[in-house]
Design a protein around this motif. Sequence first.
Motif, PDB file in Angstrom:
ATOM      1  N   ILE A 126      22.655 -10.555  15.517  1.00 42.70           N
ATOM      2  CA  ILE A 126      22.441 -10.180  16.911  1.00 42.70           C
ATOM      3  C   ILE A 126      22.758 -11.401  17.768  1.00 42.70           C
ATOM      4  O   ILE A 126      22.040 -12.395  17.706  1.00 42.70           O
ATOM      5  N   PRO A 127      23.828 -11.370  18.564  1.00 42.06           N
ATOM      6  CA  PRO A 127      24.156 -12.525  19.394  1.00 42.06           C
ATOM      7  C   PRO A 127      23.005 -12.855  20.340  1.00 42.06           C
ATOM      8  O   PRO A 127      22.420 -11.973  20.942  1.00 42.06           O
ATOM      9  N   ILE A 132      26.171 -14.887  24.911  1.00 37.59           N
ATOM     10  CA  ILE A 132      26.863 -13.666  25.314  1.00 37.59           C
ATOM     11  C   ILE A 132      27.225 -13.752  26.794  1.00 37.59           C
ATOM     12  O   ILE A 132      26.356 -13.863  27.644  1.00 37.59           O
ATOM     13  N   LEU A 136      31.200  -5.972  26.538  1.00 38.14           N
ATOM     14  CA  LEU A 136      31.681  -5.219  25.387  1.00 38.14           C
ATOM     15  C   LEU A 136      32.290  -3.927  25.919  1.00 38.14           C
ATOM     16  O   LEU A 136      31.617  -3.170  26.615  1.00 38.14           O
ATOM     17  N   PRO A 145      26.196  -7.658  29.007  1.00 37.15           N
ATOM     18  CA  PRO A 145      24.967  -8.278  28.480  1.00 37.15           C
ATOM     19  C   PRO A 145      24.274  -9.209  29.470  1.00 37.15           C
ATOM     20  O   PRO A 145      23.046  -9.298  29.469  1.00 37.15           O
ATOM     21  N   TYR A 168      22.945  -1.636  22.604  1.00 39.44           N
ATOM     22  CA  TYR A 168      23.610  -2.939  22.510  1.00 39.44           C
ATOM     23  C   TYR A 168      23.602  -3.466  21.077  1.00 39.44           C
ATOM     24  O   TYR A 168      24.598  -4.025  20.599  1.00 39.44           O
ATOM     25  N   SER A 172      27.146  -4.030  19.257  1.00 40.87           N
ATOM     26  CA  SER A 172      27.508  -5.397  18.871  1.00 40.87           C
ATOM     27  C   SER A 172      27.977  -5.467  17.423  1.00 40.87           C
ATOM     28  O   SER A 172      28.561  -6.471  17.012  1.00 40.87           O
ATOM     29  N   ASN A 173      27.696  -4.411  16.676  1.00 37.41           N
ATOM     30  CA  ASN A 173      28.053  -4.364  15.255  1.00 37.41           C
ATOM     31  C   ASN A 173      28.704  -3.020  14.944  1.00 37.41           C
ATOM     32  O   ASN A 173      28.145  -2.197  14.207  1.00 37.41           O
TER      33      ASN A 173
END
Length: 235
Positions: A126-127, A132, A136, A145, A168, A172-173
């Motif tokens: 998780i950034p 960030i 995205l 973000p 999110y 993010s993944n």
Amino acid sequence: MTANHILVVDDEPQMRNLIRIYLKRQGYLIYEAQNGIEALQWLNRQPIDLVILDIMMPEMDGYAVCTEIRRIQTLPILMLTARSETKDRITGLNLGADDYLIKPFDPGELVARVGALLRRVQQLNIPTPSLITRPLSFEDMTIYPDRREIHIQNQLVDFTPKEYDILYLLASNPHRVFTRDHIVEQLWSFDYNGDVRSVDNHVKNIREKAHRANLSFSPIQTAWGVGYKFQSGGH
């Protein structure tokens, strides 16, 4: 590698100075607040990756600050307390703190706990907030973000803080499957004792809002018997 941003909240200048010295030695960027009101002001204008939060402060105590942070963010919170009573520590954990230290403490232990909390976030891929900055983008949906906003068809869509966090996390993944337990572990405090099926309700709401906003794809797909994943036709 970009340094993590840490906010130290304590009304004692000597305590803030001690913590700043030891954490700066580890390469962290340190911000300071002498009360809860200043802490929330920092969080509104600066991406912060972790908060070190004293409980006993004037104007707005650490419990109130922790509650307000958890209303809008999921970043790690390490609480400091001069009280050794178990009930005080339990109160902080129930409000969403991730860890605690009793004053006086060994500065080396504080550094170790900070590192452990940040590694926990990194291991889950998780950034952290300060790392960030770029949106995205997925077809006709964009996640910002830095503003915690989600735009669909170039229009801001009103997601709750927890709905935003779930979307999110998955976005993010992309294509990675998250179990309900994994989502709860990351987005709720570790002592959460509610039903992990509450994740299903949030996902249902996300899908309904995305559909009403005319999103061209379903943002969260079900991995039957496992959990959820994010997948779109474009990236």
